[in-house]
Design a protein around this motif. Structure first.
Motif, mmCIF file in Angstrom:
data_model
loop_
_atom_site.group_PDB
_atom_site.id
_atom_site.type_symbol
_atom_site.label_atom_id
_atom_site.label_comp_id
_atom_site.label_asym_id
_atom_site.label_seq_id
_atom_site.Cartn_x
_atom_site.Cartn_y
_atom_site.Cartn_z
ATOM 1 N N VAL A 47 -19.116 -26.449 -45.165
ATOM 2 C CA VAL A 47 -19.387 -25.172 -45.822
ATOM 3 C C VAL A 47 -19.007 -23.975 -44.958
ATOM 4 O O VAL A 47 -18.984 -22.839 -45.451
ATOM 5 N N ALA A 48 -18.710 -24.216 -43.681
ATOM 6 C CA ALA A 48 -18.226 -23.138 -42.831
ATOM 7 C C ALA A 48 -16.750 -22.831 -43.079
ATOM 8 O O ALA A 48 -16.220 -21.873 -42.510
ATOM 9 N N ARG A 49 -16.104 -23.643 -43.925
ATOM 10 C CA ARG A 49 -14.689 -23.442 -44.284
ATOM 11 C C ARG A 49 -14.622 -23.010 -45.743
ATOM 12 O O ARG A 49 -14.867 -23.800 -46.655
ATOM 13 N N ARG A 50 -14.279 -21.761 -45.962
ATOM 14 C CA ARG A 50 -14.305 -21.222 -47.315
ATOM 15 C C ARG A 50 -13.409 -22.000 -48.268
ATOM 16 O O ARG A 50 -13.797 -22.261 -49.417
ATOM 17 N N GLU A 51 -12.228 -22.388 -47.810
ATOM 18 C CA GLU A 51 -11.310 -23.083 -48.698
ATOM 19 C C GLU A 51 -11.872 -24.432 -49.145
ATOM 20 O O GLU A 51 -11.592 -24.893 -50.265
ATOM 21 N N GLN A 52 -12.692 -25.054 -48.298
ATOM 22 C CA GLN A 52 -13.282 -26.326 -48.679
ATOM 23 C C GLN A 52 -14.402 -26.138 -49.700
ATOM 24 O O GLN A 52 -14.590 -26.985 -50.583
ATOM 25 N N VAL A 53 -15.141 -25.051 -49.595
ATOM 26 C CA VAL A 53 -16.169 -24.757 -50.598
ATOM 27 C C VAL A 53 -15.502 -24.437 -51.940
ATOM 28 O O VAL A 53 -15.955 -24.880 -53.004
ATOM 29 N N ASP A 54 -14.417 -23.685 -51.890
ATOM 30 C CA ASP A 54 -13.655 -23.415 -53.112
ATOM 31 C C ASP A 54 -13.195 -24.724 -53.756
ATOM 32 O O ASP A 54 -13.261 -24.885 -54.985
ATOM 33 N N ALA A 55 -12.732 -25.663 -52.923
ATOM 34 C CA ALA A 55 -12.252 -26.949 -53.440
ATOM 35 C C ALA A 55 -13.388 -27.763 -54.052
ATOM 36 O O ALA A 55 -13.183 -28.479 -55.038
ATOM 37 N N LEU A 74 -25.671 -19.083 -43.247
ATOM 38 C CA LEU A 74 -25.445 -17.791 -43.896
ATOM 39 C C LEU A 74 -24.081 -17.710 -44.578
ATOM 40 O O LEU A 74 -23.994 -17.528 -45.784
ATOM 41 N N LYS A 75 -23.019 -17.879 -43.806
ATOM 42 C CA LYS A 75 -21.690 -17.777 -44.401
ATOM 43 C C LYS A 75 -21.445 -18.907 -45.400
ATOM 44 O O LYS A 75 -20.779 -18.706 -46.420
ATOM 45 N N GLY A 76 -22.025 -20.081 -45.141
ATOM 46 C CA GLY A 76 -21.883 -21.178 -46.092
ATOM 47 C C GLY A 76 -22.470 -20.838 -47.446
ATOM 48 O O GLY A 76 -21.902 -21.179 -48.498
ATOM 49 N N VAL A 77 -23.613 -20.153 -47.455
ATOM 50 C CA VAL A 77 -24.216 -19.704 -48.714
ATOM 51 C C VAL A 77 -23.328 -18.671 -49.391
ATOM 52 O O VAL A 77 -23.085 -18.733 -50.605
ATOM 53 N N LEU A 78 -22.819 -17.730 -48.616
ATOM 54 C CA LEU A 78 -21.933 -16.704 -49.183
ATOM 55 C C LEU A 78 -20.664 -17.323 -49.764
ATOM 56 O O LEU A 78 -20.198 -16.914 -50.837
ATOM 57 N N TYR A 79 -20.104 -18.315 -49.067
ATOM 58 C CA TYR A 79 -18.904 -18.969 -49.588
ATOM 59 C C TYR A 79 -19.212 -19.698 -50.894
ATOM 60 O O TYR A 79 -18.394 -19.713 -51.822
ATOM 61 N N GLY A 80 -20.398 -20.309 -50.974
ATOM 62 C CA GLY A 80 -20.779 -20.968 -52.219
ATOM 63 C C GLY A 80 -20.895 -19.983 -53.366
ATOM 64 O O GLY A 80 -20.434 -20.243 -54.481
#
Length: 246
Positions: free
Chosen positions: A65-73, A116-122
């Motif tokens: 979840v620290a990788r935005r592109e992976q959360v998008d995927a 934090l950023k993982g939640v935002l990316y989600g």
């Protein structure tokens, strides 16, 4: 309430163990179609196979979840498989507690990246989908550490306070699109989260406190309760603590 869960597409991060795993299993048992995301693909595959063997529907995607592109995927996996996303459970997190004067900066950065950023990316990944649908539900897992700061918990608490602030802003902004927002704030829970504590003395203290930890399924049931409410009802926050916790 269960009738408002059956058939829903639910994405869960941190789903290879703990709260995420139990949430995916519990919701699948109530008829939800679940999409599991975590770094351990082998573990996800095993959980999904058991859900399918029980008659449920599950898809998986390896995700940091620290990788935005992976959360998008991960969200794209849900849309490709089921055509929509009804619920996003931003659950992935870690808890490497320590004193500030120990300057464990790498631990601080990891907590900020994941908690934090993982939640935002989600949120960023799923909001456009839910806006197009004109509806959805985003559930962010915070903590009682987001309600009160204790020694050794400053940075962890900061990430959880931030999750609560973001969730409240999301609640207000989401009303135009019928998007519900829920914060789940558990106290000590019987998960492997204490294993992420890197300071030996703090790890010992956390393990001692977790002797009174709540069953993980209790948190999963709280999540199900929030999802199961009628669409016109938005449960904004649920706080759970062990009865024995002072």
């Amino acid at each position: 309430m269960e009738s408002n869960i059956a058939g829903k597409v639910v994405v869960v991060t941190g789903a290879s163990s703990g709260i995420g795993e139990l949430t995916a299993r519990h919701l699948a048992g109530l008829g939800a179609r679940v999409v599991l995301g975590a770094r351990r693909r082998d573990r996800l595959d095993a959980i999904a196979a058991e859900i399918r063997a029980g008659g449920g529907k599950a898809e998986v995607a390896a995700v940091d979840v620290a990788r935005r592109e992976q959360v998008d995927a991960l969200v794209a996996t849900a849309v490709n498989a089921f055509g929509r996303v009804d619920v996003m459970v931003n659950n992935a997190g870690l808890m490497p507690l320590s004193r500030l004067d120990q300057a464990r900066v790498e631990d601080w950065e990891r907590m900020i990246d994941i908690n934090l950023k993982g939640v935002l990316y989600g949120i960023a990944a799923v909001l456009p989908v839910m806006q197009r649908q004109n509806g959805g539900h985003i559930i962010n897992i915070a903590s009682t550490a987001g309600l009160r700061v204790r020694p050794n918990m400053a940075v962890y608490s900061a990430t959880k306070f931030a999750v609560r602030a973001i969730s409240e802003g999301l609640r207000q902004e989401g009303t135009a699109y019928n998007i519900r927002s829920t914060i789940i704030s558990p106290g000590p829970t019987d998960t492997d989260l204490p294993s992420s504590v890197t300071d030996p003395e703090m790890a010992k203290s956390v393990r001692e406190q977790h002797k009174i930890a709540m069953p993980t399924l209790s948190v999963a049931k709280a999540i199900a309760f929030a999802i199961g409410q009628p669409d016109e009802v938005d449960v904004n926050e649920i706080v759970l603590r062990p009865t024995a916790l002072s």
